[in-house]
Enzyme design. Structure first.
Site, PDB file in Angstrom:
ATOM      1  N   ALA A  66      19.507  -2.489   9.153  1.00 53.02           N
ATOM      2  CA  ALA A  66      19.196  -1.509  10.129  1.00 53.02           C
ATOM      3  C   ALA A  66      18.841  -0.280   9.425  1.00 53.02           C
ATOM      4  CB  ALA A  66      20.478  -1.339  10.901  1.00 53.02           C
TER       5      ALA A  66
ATOM      6  N   ARG B  27      12.083   0.328  24.507  1.00 50.78           N
ATOM      7  CA  ARG B  27      11.448  -0.574  23.733  1.00 50.78           C
ATOM      8  C   ARG B  27      10.684  -1.631  24.391  1.00 50.78           C
ATOM      9  NH1 ARG B  27      15.817  -1.292  19.028  1.00 50.78           N
ATOM     10  NH2 ARG B  27      15.314   0.587  17.882  1.00 50.78           N
TER      11      ARG B  27
ATOM     12  N   GLU C  28      14.972   8.693  18.871  1.00 51.50           N
ATOM     13  CA  GLU C  28      14.105   7.273  19.042  1.00 51.50           C
ATOM     14  C   GLU C  28      13.860   7.005  20.411  1.00 51.50           C
ATOM     15  OE1 GLU C  28      16.276   4.090  16.892  1.00 51.50           O
ATOM     16  OE2 GLU C  28      15.990   5.195  15.012  1.00 51.50           O
TER      17      GLU C  28
ATOM     18  N   SER D 131      23.302  -0.244  18.174  1.00 54.33           N
ATOM     19  CA  SER D 131      23.804  -1.358  17.784  1.00 54.33           C
ATOM     20  C   SER D 131      24.770  -1.305  16.791  1.00 54.33           C
ATOM     21  CB  SER D 131      22.804  -2.535  17.288  1.00 54.33           C
ATOM     22  OG  SER D 131      21.961  -1.821  16.389  1.00 54.33           O
TER      23      SER D 131
ATOM     24  N   ARG E 299      18.550  -2.938  24.901  1.00 57.00           N
ATOM     25  CA  ARG E 299      19.704  -1.992  24.285  1.00 57.00           C
ATOM     26  C   ARG E 299      18.801  -0.721  23.789  1.00 57.00           C
ATOM     27  NH1 ARG E 299      19.731  -0.926  18.723  1.00 57.00           N
ATOM     28  NH2 ARG E 299      18.744  -2.850  18.088  1.00 57.00           N
TER      29      ARG E 299
ATOM     30  N   GLY F 200      16.494   2.798  11.124  1.00 54.69           N
ATOM     31  CA  GLY F 200      16.721   4.195  11.772  1.00 54.69           C
ATOM     32  C   GLY F 200      17.977   4.916  11.685  1.00 54.69           C
TER      33      GLY F 200
ATOM     34  N   GLY G 182      29.147  -7.955   8.398  1.00 52.08           N
ATOM     35  CA  GLY G 182      28.141  -6.921   8.766  1.00 52.08           C
ATOM     36  C   GLY G 182      29.261  -5.792   9.368  1.00 52.08           C
TER      37      GLY G 182
ATOM     38  N   HIS H  14      11.313  -5.515  19.043  1.00 49.17           N
ATOM     39  CA  HIS H  14      10.946  -4.365  18.443  1.00 49.17           C
ATOM     40  C   HIS H  14       9.604  -4.352  18.741  1.00 49.17           C
ATOM     41  CE1 HIS H  14      10.975  -0.888  15.936  1.00 49.17           C
ATOM     42  NE2 HIS H  14      12.363  -0.755  16.026  1.00 49.17           N
TER      43      HIS H  14
ATOM     44  N   ALA I 227      30.495  -5.134  12.306  1.00 48.55           N
ATOM     45  CA  ALA I 227      31.415  -5.334  13.230  1.00 48.55           C
ATOM     46  C   ALA I 227      32.603  -6.055  12.297  1.00 48.55           C
ATOM     47  CB  ALA I 227      31.100  -6.195  14.397  1.00 48.55           C
TER      48      ALA I 227
ATOM     49  N   ASP J 269      24.662 -19.014  14.412  1.00 48.20           N
ATOM     50  CA  ASP J 269      25.659 -20.113  14.093  1.00 48.20           C
ATOM     51  C   ASP J 269      26.877 -19.653  14.813  1.00 48.20           C
ATOM     52  OD1 ASP J 269      23.718 -20.223  12.018  1.00 48.20           O
ATOM     53  OD2 ASP J 269      25.344 -20.203  10.276  1.00 48.20           O
TER      54      ASP J 269
ATOM     55  N   GLU K 278      26.663  -8.027  17.359  1.00 49.83           N
ATOM     56  CA  GLU K 278      25.527  -8.523  17.973  1.00 49.83           C
ATOM     57  C   GLU K 278      25.828  -9.869  18.621  1.00 49.83           C
ATOM     58  OE1 GLU K 278      21.913  -8.289  15.731  1.00 49.83           O
ATOM     59  OE2 GLU K 278      20.817  -9.539  17.089  1.00 49.83           O
TER      60      GLU K 278
HETATM   61  C1  SIN Z   1      14.892   0.944  14.042  1.00 48.88           C
HETATM   62  O1  SIN Z   1      14.962   1.838  12.996  1.00 48.88           O
HETATM   63  O2  SIN Z   1      13.724   1.045  14.717  1.00 48.88           O
HETATM   64  C2  SIN Z   1      15.842  -0.055  14.484  1.00 48.88           C
HETATM   65  C3  SIN Z   1      17.038   0.476  14.853  1.00 48.88           C
HETATM   66  C4  SIN Z   1      17.515  -0.205  16.039  1.00 48.88           C
HETATM   67  O3  SIN Z   1      17.455  -1.572  15.943  1.00 48.88           O
HETATM   68  O4  SIN Z   1      18.037   0.208  16.838  1.00 48.88           O
END
Ligand code: SIN
Length: 563
Positions: free
Chosen positions: A42, A271, A109, A375, A370, A44, A10, A225, A12, A204, A359
């Site tokens: 991901a 959130r 957001e 992230s 968060r 947003g 990913g 979420h 990272a 894992d 993560e």
């Molecule tokens: C989202 O698009 O809502 C997820 C983005 C995030 O996890 O910060």
């Protein structure tokens, strides 16, 4: 033997690999195809303050506020200060963020005070960043990829991690020695029955870390979420918070907005607040069965919804839904693990040779909740920092020695053991349902103790299957899920308050004495509530050289055995 082993591809893992390649040979290992990770899904965007000091200060404040008294300020400062440079690198490496002419587009957001979130291809930001990073990584002669390989054990030389045992899809085993190993294995949403995470997110890396002697922190802090698509029998597809950023409302079954009554930021509240308000609203007026909650974008004007959200629109169309025409049924789902393997600010764990980023790691940057779209930024910033520390530390440690039996092989039993696999699948199914019921959005001691008892039984069942299927991927993942669930339950039981994502019906208030106090979980199942200063502590015994033999710490140790 490689210089650096990176488990996970990913954001990272890939960002770390780019820096590590300047210092030696890097092997990046992925459990499935290299793009299959939480990063890929991901939607947003990536939050970044590119507008100078005041912008950085406000990003920091939003991060601290969302984290509800548990954010490590030093880590958050690093995140927001180093973020712009890391994102500039992404641009240089060919990431195409959405623009209007030359200007980068930004959206807003939840819990952000301004629009600072960059996005790509509308709602496919992670996939675009992953594409660009993978493309540059592939062109680096020092980086190799090993796909469809499961890391089922870390190799230990006394107290130091010196590589990993990998197994391919046919069960062939390979011991890869490395001077330093990075866990970038992502989250563990698959411990819950309702999750936005892909199937690979089974935690894992957390089990590997625990077995090597690392510490997990803040495991009770799992983010739910608010808006996953909620259609029976359909996966909990993420409906990005950016939809609300662009004006979507949440409404109840009667079509009424309810967030106005809950928080001044309404649908863009943090959130955890939105997710809990949805659950409460769905049981309003004493309903026994939850009523439906919908995302309503029908009155949004001035944007072409199918252009702005092409991936979401396509997925909805498969279920005969349209953002501009329909109310979309939504419910919360497990999304992001704020806790994880305890690291310092450079990705070092307390075990020599073992690092963590993204993560799977807990740097303290997210605290109890968060901030949206922080992230991907964390993966970039701390992936790069971990890589630097790996390069520096590995200079000081002796080169791991190869042993003759280092590539000894066992068969991947469960491939031919259908019955064992079926039993494991059934145990996993029971575990995921139990975790959603007992350790989901609303918790209390009674339910969590029930969960603890149920987990014991599930663990016994999995252990009893182990003899015949101990080395399969499904068995490795089952043991990881059990240990992650145990850690989460034990930490949630230990934190007798409500804070951020961790809400307890029996302790509905925040306890001010627990501010900056973190749960610390160790392999023996104990939890300690320790102050924040202990967070950056690392215990590395650099005196331990190659005197002792390499041991294989198997994931089987979850059931008490080390082979
Ligand atoms: C989202 O698009 O809502 C997820 C983005 C995030 O996890 O910060």
């Amino acid at each position: 033997m490689v210089d650096f082993l990176v488990l996970g591809a990913g954001i990272a893992g890939l960002r770390a690999a780019m820096t590590l390649a300047e210092h030696g040979r890097v092997l990046v290992v992925t459990k499935e195809a290299r793009w299959e990770s939480n990063t890929h899904y991901a939607q947003g965007g990536i939050a970044v303050a590119m507008g100078g000091a005041s912008d950085v200060a406000s990003h920091l404040q939003d991060t601290l506020d969302a984290g509800d008294g548990l954010v490590d300020r030093a880590a958050a400062e690093i995140l927001v200060r180093e973020g712009p440079e890391r994102v500039d690198e992404l641009l240089k490496w060919g990431t195409h963020f959405d623009r209007n002419g030359e200007t980068l587009l930004r959206t807003r957001e939840g819990a952000h005070s301004v629009a600072r979130i960059l996005h790509a291809n509308g709602d496919a930001t992670g996939a675009e960043i992953g594409r660009a990073l993978a493309a540059v990584a592939q062109s680096e002669k020092n980086i190799e990829f090993a796909e469809w390989m499961t890391a089922c054990a870390l190799l230990m030389d006394d107290q130091r991690v010196v590589g990993a045992e990998l197994r391919d899809a046919e069960g062939r085993s390979q011991h890869v020695l490395s001077r330093a190993t990075l866990l970038a294995t992502g989250g563990a949403g698959q411990v819950f029955s309702e999750t936005t995470n892909p199937a690979v997110a089974t935690g894992d890396g957390l089990l590997l870390a625990l077995r090597a002697g690392a510490v997990l922190v803040d495991m009770e802090m799992y983010q739910f979420h608010p808006t996953a698509l909620s259609i029976p029998g359909v996966p909990r597809f993420l409906l990005s918070e950016a939809l609300r950023g662009e004006g979507a409302h949440l409404v109840n079954a009667a079509g009424k907005r309810f967030m106005e009554r809950v928080h001044p930021l309404m649908e863009l509240a943090p959130r955890d607040i939105v997710a809990r308000a949805m659950v409460k609203e769905s049981f309003a007026d004493g309903a026994k069965q939850p009523g439906k909650i919908f995302l309503d974008m029908r009155s949004v004007r001035g944007i072409q919804l199918t252009e702005r959200f092409p991936g979401i629109s396509r997925f909805l169309a498969e279920h005969r839904l349209r953002l501009d025409r329909d109310r979309i049924p939504v419910s919360p789902a497990a999304h992001y693990m704020m806790g994880g393997v305890k690291t310092d600010l450079c990705g070092r764990t307390n075990v020599a040779g073992l690092f963590a980023a993204g993560e799977v790691a807990a740097t303290g940057v997210h605290g109890a909740n968060r901030l949206a779209s922080n992230s991907l930024l964390e993966g970039l910033v701390f992936g790069a920092r971990a890589a630097k520390a790996m390069a520096i530390d590995s200079e000081q440690l002796p080169i791991p020695k190869t042993r003759e039996d280092a590539s000894s092989s066992q068969q991947w039993m469960a491939v031919s053991n259908v019955e064992a696999n079926e039993r494991l699948e059934a145990a996993i199914h029971a575990l995921r349902g139990m975790m959603w019921r007992c350790a989901g959005l609303l918790r209390d001691a009674e339910r969590m103790h029930e969960g603890r008892e149920a987990l014991k039984k599930i663990s016994e069942e999995v252990c009893s299957i182990q003899n015949s299927a101990s080395t399969s991927r499904v068995a490795t993942e089952a043991r990881a899920r059990i240990e992650v669930s145990r850690a989460l339950l034990e930490c949630a039981i230990a934190r007798c308050e409500s804070r951020g994502a961790h809400y307890r019906n029996d302790f509905p208030q925040k306890n001010s004495t627990l501010e900056r106090i973190h749960t610390h979980y160790r392999a023996d199942g104990t939890v300690k509530l320790e102050c924040f200063d202990a967070f950056a502590e690392v215990h590395r015994d650099e005196e331990n050289d190659s005197k002792s033999s390499i041991q294989r710490m198997t994931a089987g140790a979850a059931c008490g055995s080390v082979s």
